[in-house]
Write a protein that holds these residues in place. Structure first.
Motif, PDB file in Angstrom:
ATOM      1  N   THR A   1       0.867  -1.179   0.000  1.00  0.00           N
ATOM      2  CA  THR A   1       0.000   0.000   0.000  1.00  0.00           C
ATOM      3  C   THR A   1       0.905   1.231   0.000  1.00  0.00           C
ATOM      4  OG1 THR A   1      -1.707  -1.175   1.237  1.00  0.00           O
ATOM      5  CG2 THR A   1      -1.816   1.239   1.212  1.00  0.00           C
ATOM      6  N   PRO A   2       0.778   2.108  -1.015  1.00  0.00           N
ATOM      7  CA  PRO A   2       1.827   3.124  -1.180  1.00  0.00           C
ATOM      8  C   PRO A   2       1.747   4.365  -0.291  1.00  0.00           C
ATOM      9  CG  PRO A   2       0.312   3.134  -3.046  1.00  0.00           C
ATOM     10  CD  PRO A   2      -0.066   1.965  -2.193  1.00  0.00           C
ATOM     11  N   ILE A   3       0.542   4.852   0.059  1.00  0.00           N
ATOM     12  CA  ILE A   3       0.444   6.166   0.711  1.00  0.00           C
ATOM     13  C   ILE A   3       0.086   6.032   2.179  1.00  0.00           C
ATOM     14  CG2 ILE A   3      -0.702   8.409   0.709  1.00  0.00           C
ATOM     15  CD1 ILE A   3      -1.328   8.051  -2.220  1.00  0.00           C
ATOM     16  N   ALA A   4       0.937   6.536   3.036  1.00  0.00           N
ATOM     17  CA  ALA A   4       0.619   6.654   4.454  1.00  0.00           C
ATOM     18  C   ALA A   4      -0.233   7.892   4.650  1.00  0.00           C
ATOM     19  CB  ALA A   4       1.905   6.773   5.277  1.00  0.00           C
ATOM     20  N   THR A   5      -1.391   7.721   5.283  1.00  0.00           N
ATOM     21  CA  THR A   5      -2.230   8.885   5.569  1.00  0.00           C
ATOM     22  C   THR A   5      -3.069   8.598   6.802  1.00  0.00           C
ATOM     23  OG1 THR A   5      -3.691  10.558   4.584  1.00  0.00           O
ATOM     24  CG2 THR A   5      -4.194   8.241   4.113  1.00  0.00           C
ATOM     25  N   ALA A   6      -3.920   9.551   7.169  1.00  0.00           N
ATOM     26  CA  ALA A   6      -4.722   9.413   8.383  1.00  0.00           C
ATOM     27  C   ALA A   6      -6.030  10.160   8.187  1.00  0.00           C
ATOM     28  CB  ALA A   6      -3.971   9.970   9.587  1.00  0.00           C
ATOM     29  N   GLY A   7      -7.141   9.455   8.383  1.00  0.00           N
ATOM     30  CA  GLY A   7      -8.441  10.043   8.132  1.00  0.00           C
ATOM     31  C   GLY A   7      -9.128  10.654   9.333  1.00  0.00           C
ATOM     32  N   SER A   8      -8.656  10.366  10.544  1.00  0.00           N
ATOM     33  CA  SER A   8      -9.338  10.923  11.712  1.00  0.00           C
ATOM     34  C   SER A   8      -8.787  12.290  12.102  1.00  0.00           C
ATOM     35  CB  SER A   8      -9.236   9.968  12.909  1.00  0.00           C
ATOM     36  OG  SER A   8      -7.927   9.934  13.422  1.00  0.00           O
ATOM     37  N   GLU A   9      -7.715  12.729  11.425  1.00  0.00           N
ATOM     38  CA  GLU A   9      -7.140  14.055  11.651  1.00  0.00           C
ATOM     39  C   GLU A   9      -6.800  14.683  10.305  1.00  0.00           C
ATOM     40  OE1 GLU A   9      -5.379  13.452  16.165  1.00  0.00           O
ATOM     41  OE2 GLU A   9      -3.985  13.367  14.484  1.00  0.00           O
TER      42      GLU A   9
ATOM     43  N   SER B   1      -7.500   3.514   7.138  1.00  0.00           N
ATOM     44  CA  SER B   1      -6.920   4.839   7.372  1.00  0.00           C
ATOM     45  C   SER B   1      -7.932   5.843   7.897  1.00  0.00           C
ATOM     46  CB  SER B   1      -6.275   5.373   6.087  1.00  0.00           C
ATOM     47  OG  SER B   1      -7.232   5.513   5.061  1.00  0.00           O
ATOM     48  N   ALA B   2      -9.235   5.578   7.730  1.00  0.00           N
ATOM     49  CA  ALA B   2     -10.246   6.511   8.239  1.00  0.00           C
ATOM     50  C   ALA B   2     -10.150   6.674   9.739  1.00  0.00           C
ATOM     51  CB  ALA B   2     -11.645   6.036   7.854  1.00  0.00           C
ATOM     52  N   ALA B   3      -9.654   5.655  10.435  1.00  0.00           N
ATOM     53  CA  ALA B   3      -9.588   5.696  11.895  1.00  0.00           C
ATOM     54  C   ALA B   3      -8.205   6.081  12.415  1.00  0.00           C
ATOM     55  CB  ALA B   3      -9.991   4.340  12.470  1.00  0.00           C
TER      56      ALA B   3
ATOM     57  N   LEU C   1     -14.476  13.095   4.385  1.00  0.00           N
ATOM     58  CA  LEU C   1     -13.468  12.256   3.732  1.00  0.00           C
ATOM     59  C   LEU C   1     -13.379  10.877   4.369  1.00  0.00           C
ATOM     60  CD1 LEU C   1     -10.673  14.847   2.908  1.00  0.00           C
ATOM     61  CD2 LEU C   1     -12.488  13.969   1.439  1.00  0.00           C
ATOM     62  N   GLN C   2     -13.695  10.764   5.648  1.00  0.00           N
ATOM     63  CA  GLN C   2     -13.829   9.438   6.245  1.00  0.00           C
ATOM     64  C   GLN C   2     -14.930   8.650   5.533  1.00  0.00           C
ATOM     65  OE1 GLN C   2     -14.438  10.604  10.390  1.00  0.00           O
ATOM     66  NE2 GLN C   2     -12.526   9.597  10.984  1.00  0.00           N
ATOM     67  N   SER C   3     -16.005   9.323   5.195  1.00  0.00           N
ATOM     68  CA  SER C   3     -17.093   8.664   4.467  1.00  0.00           C
ATOM     69  C   SER C   3     -16.624   8.186   3.104  1.00  0.00           C
ATOM     70  CB  SER C   3     -18.273   9.632   4.295  1.00  0.00           C
ATOM     71  OG  SER C   3     -18.807  10.014   5.540  1.00  0.00           O
TER      72      SER C   3
ATOM     73  N   GLN D   1     -16.343   4.365   1.904  1.00  0.00           N
ATOM     74  CA  GLN D   1     -17.232   4.141   0.757  1.00  0.00           C
ATOM     75  C   GLN D   1     -18.708   4.195   1.139  1.00  0.00           C
ATOM     76  OE1 GLN D   1     -15.818   3.274  -2.861  1.00  0.00           O
ATOM     77  NE2 GLN D   1     -14.741   4.804  -1.616  1.00  0.00           N
ATOM     78  N   SER D   2     -19.012   4.997   2.157  1.00  0.00           N
ATOM     79  CA  SER D   2     -20.406   5.176   2.546  1.00  0.00           C
ATOM     80  C   SER D   2     -21.041   6.369   1.848  1.00  0.00           C
ATOM     81  CB  SER D   2     -20.516   5.347   4.066  1.00  0.00           C
ATOM     82  OG  SER D   2     -19.794   6.489   4.503  1.00  0.00           O
ATOM     83  N   LYS D   3     -20.227   7.192   1.172  1.00  0.00           N
ATOM     84  CA  LYS D   3     -20.725   8.311   0.373  1.00  0.00           C
ATOM     85  C   LYS D   3     -19.991   8.339  -0.957  1.00  0.00           C
ATOM     86  CE  LYS D   3     -22.300  11.718   3.814  1.00  0.00           C
ATOM     87  NZ  LYS D   3     -22.144  13.129   4.256  1.00  0.00           N
ATOM     88  N   SER D   4     -20.688   8.805  -1.971  1.00  0.00           N
ATOM     89  CA  SER D   4     -20.069   9.007  -3.277  1.00  0.00           C
ATOM     90  C   SER D   4     -19.302  10.328  -3.273  1.00  0.00           C
ATOM     91  CB  SER D   4     -21.137   9.052  -4.362  1.00  0.00           C
ATOM     92  OG  SER D   4     -21.930  10.224  -4.219  1.00  0.00           O
ATOM     93  N   PRO D   5     -18.414  10.536  -4.247  1.00  0.00           N
ATOM     94  CA  PRO D   5     -17.738  11.834  -4.327  1.00  0.00           C
ATOM     95  C   PRO D   5     -18.707  13.005  -4.388  1.00  0.00           C
ATOM     96  CG  PRO D   5     -16.606  10.250  -5.713  1.00  0.00           C
ATOM     97  CD  PRO D   5     -17.850   9.563  -5.204  1.00  0.00           C
ATOM     98  N   SER D   6     -19.801  12.863  -5.137  1.00  0.00           N
ATOM     99  CA  SER D   6     -20.769  13.949  -5.252  1.00  0.00           C
ATOM    100  C   SER D   6     -21.432  14.240  -3.908  1.00  0.00           C
ATOM    101  CB  SER D   6     -21.831  13.602  -6.294  1.00  0.00           C
ATOM    102  OG  SER D   6     -22.772  14.644  -6.420  1.00  0.00           O
TER     103      SER D   6
END
Length: 436
Positions: free
Chosen positions: A200-208, A265-267, A405-407, A411-416
């Protein structure tokens, strides 16, 4: 050091606040620039070992040498307490003469609009700050009558900078035969190559903040300066369903679906992200220059830092501001101290320690990694490429960006749908600011 030049260092704001609050009803005659002419009280929240902490220590040393009859009281505060309680303690008279404070509409702008901090335009002109600091840095110093950033009087003075870029694990790139990406297509090719190798290439964080800054890098990739000014400075209305926001959000969604970002990553927190990159779990991390010193100290592999490929603009800004409370007792001393923080000998310490000086010169930096990062920052300033941060425009927007962005990650929301959520909160916050 002579007794009359003794410097006092107080504890955290948790200790200082009760004193300030208790004094709210008193009358010490502050706010006129007179008061106790033998004392300068400075509040800041930088660690003593950080680039800023070392630079401020040098500035205080210079101030003491030039003002031998003035006692300097330094109180090391916490960012969170100042952020949370500034409006309360600044209404009293027991306030610092100069303090470090966060920039933006929701922070320094609010204090300015409420008359709690002192206009500094005359000082900026007479002392040359308006000539010394680049235009994109000055944006964070100026606020109008409504507290909106980018025009009006100076209310703060920045003296270091920060930006978001790409940190990379050179050893992991070499193992996959990948060159450091210099174009967006090369960056995406690198992501695909790592994923094909089971990484998995990108380290990120979705809760901050990190995921929001990655998303904003993509917005800036597809957007331009007019979009940034409309979004950040309200120069025009913003259509979140228009091209740049839509392309960026759909691209991030595409990367999530492709597995370029970890499903959990969302958490994750920013600390989780940083530790995972330092441990060599992920080859790439899109985040800020504030990580630089820690990476230097802790990373065991060969690594580097570059700007987000093919972006003309980048998340970033000045660092925090020096502000002068309206009720400060010794404003002239505060102005002198601020001026010293912009002197070459202080700015050089920032540069040598990776603090990104705004009035310095990268040519004097000896460490190659530090010099490279500073040159990247200078290239952003030279092209008016600072685009600030995605959560800046309206109060409370940080939490909205995190949630939306957590959504997307879940995948609980679409981009739109994500863009609708961002747009609704933005418009409500903008209305409150403009009509408040």
């Amino acid at each position: 050091m002579a007794a009359h030049r003794k410097r006092y260092v107080a504890g955290a704001l948790a200790l200082a606040l009760p004193l300030a609050l208790a004094a709210c009803g008193g009358d010490s005659g502050g706010g006129t620039g007179g008061g106790d002419g033998d004392t300068l009280t400075v509040w800041h929240y930088e660690n003593d070992d950080s680039a800023m902490g070392q630079a401020w220590a040098k500035a205080i040393e210079i101030f003491e040498d030039e003002n031998p009859d003035v006692t300097v009281k330094v109180e090391n505060q916490t960012f969170e307490q100042i952020q949370k309680n500034a409006k309360i303690f600044l209404t009293g008279d027991d306030v610092p003469d100069v303090m470090e404070y966060n920039k933006g509409n929701a922070t320094a702008g609010q204090l300015a609009s409420q008359g709690l901090i002192t206009p500094l335009t005359e000082e900026a002109d007479s002392r040359g700050w308006a000539d010394t600091l680049p235009d994109s840095i000055q944006t964070t110093a100026q606020y109008d009558e409504q507290g909106l950033m980018g025009s009006g009087d100076w209310y703060g003075v920045p003296n270091y900078g920060e930006f978001v870029g790409v940190y990379f694990n050179q050893d992991m790139l070499d193992a996959q035969g990948i060159a450091v990406p210099t174009t967006f297509d090369e960056f995406e090719d690198a992501l695909a190559t790592f994923k094909a190798a089971g990484i998995t290439p990108i380290a990120t964080a979705g809760s901050e903040y990190p995921l929001g800054q990655l998303w904003y890098e993509l917005v800036l990739h597809y957007g331009d300066r007019d979009l940034v000014d409309a979004y950040q400075l309200f120069t025009e209305d913003v259509d979140f369903q228009a091209e740049a926001f839509t392309q960026a959000t759909e691209k991030l969604d595409e990367w999530i679906k492709a597995g370029y970002i970890a499903g959990d990553s969302a958490a994750l927190t920013a600390e989780d992200m940083g530790v995972s990159f330092i441990n060599g779990t992920y080859p790439l991390m899109v985040s800020g220059s504030w990580w630089f010193g820690r990476l230097v100290e802790e990373i065991p592999f060969t690594w580097g830092q570059t700007l987000f490929p093919e972006n003309d603009m980048h998340p970033g800004s000045s660092g925090n501001l020096w502000v002068v409370p309206e009720n400060a007792a010794n404003k002239d001393l505060a102005y002198e101290f601020i001026d010293i923080t912009l002197r070459p000998e202080v700015q050089e310490i920032l540069g040598q320690k990776g603090g990104l000086p705004v009035a310095g010169d990268s040519a004097s930096i000896t460490d190659e990694k530090t010099k490279e990062m500073t040159e990247n920052f200078e290239s952003i300033l030279d092209s008016d490429g600072l685009a600030f941060y995605p959560d800046w425009p309206v109060p409370g927007y940080y939490d909205v960006i995190v949630s939306e962005l957590q959504s997307l990650v879940n995948q609980s929301k679409s981009p739109s749908e994500v863009l609708d959520g961002l747009s609704n909160a933005y418009e409500e916050g903008k209305t409150d600011l403009l009509e408040g």
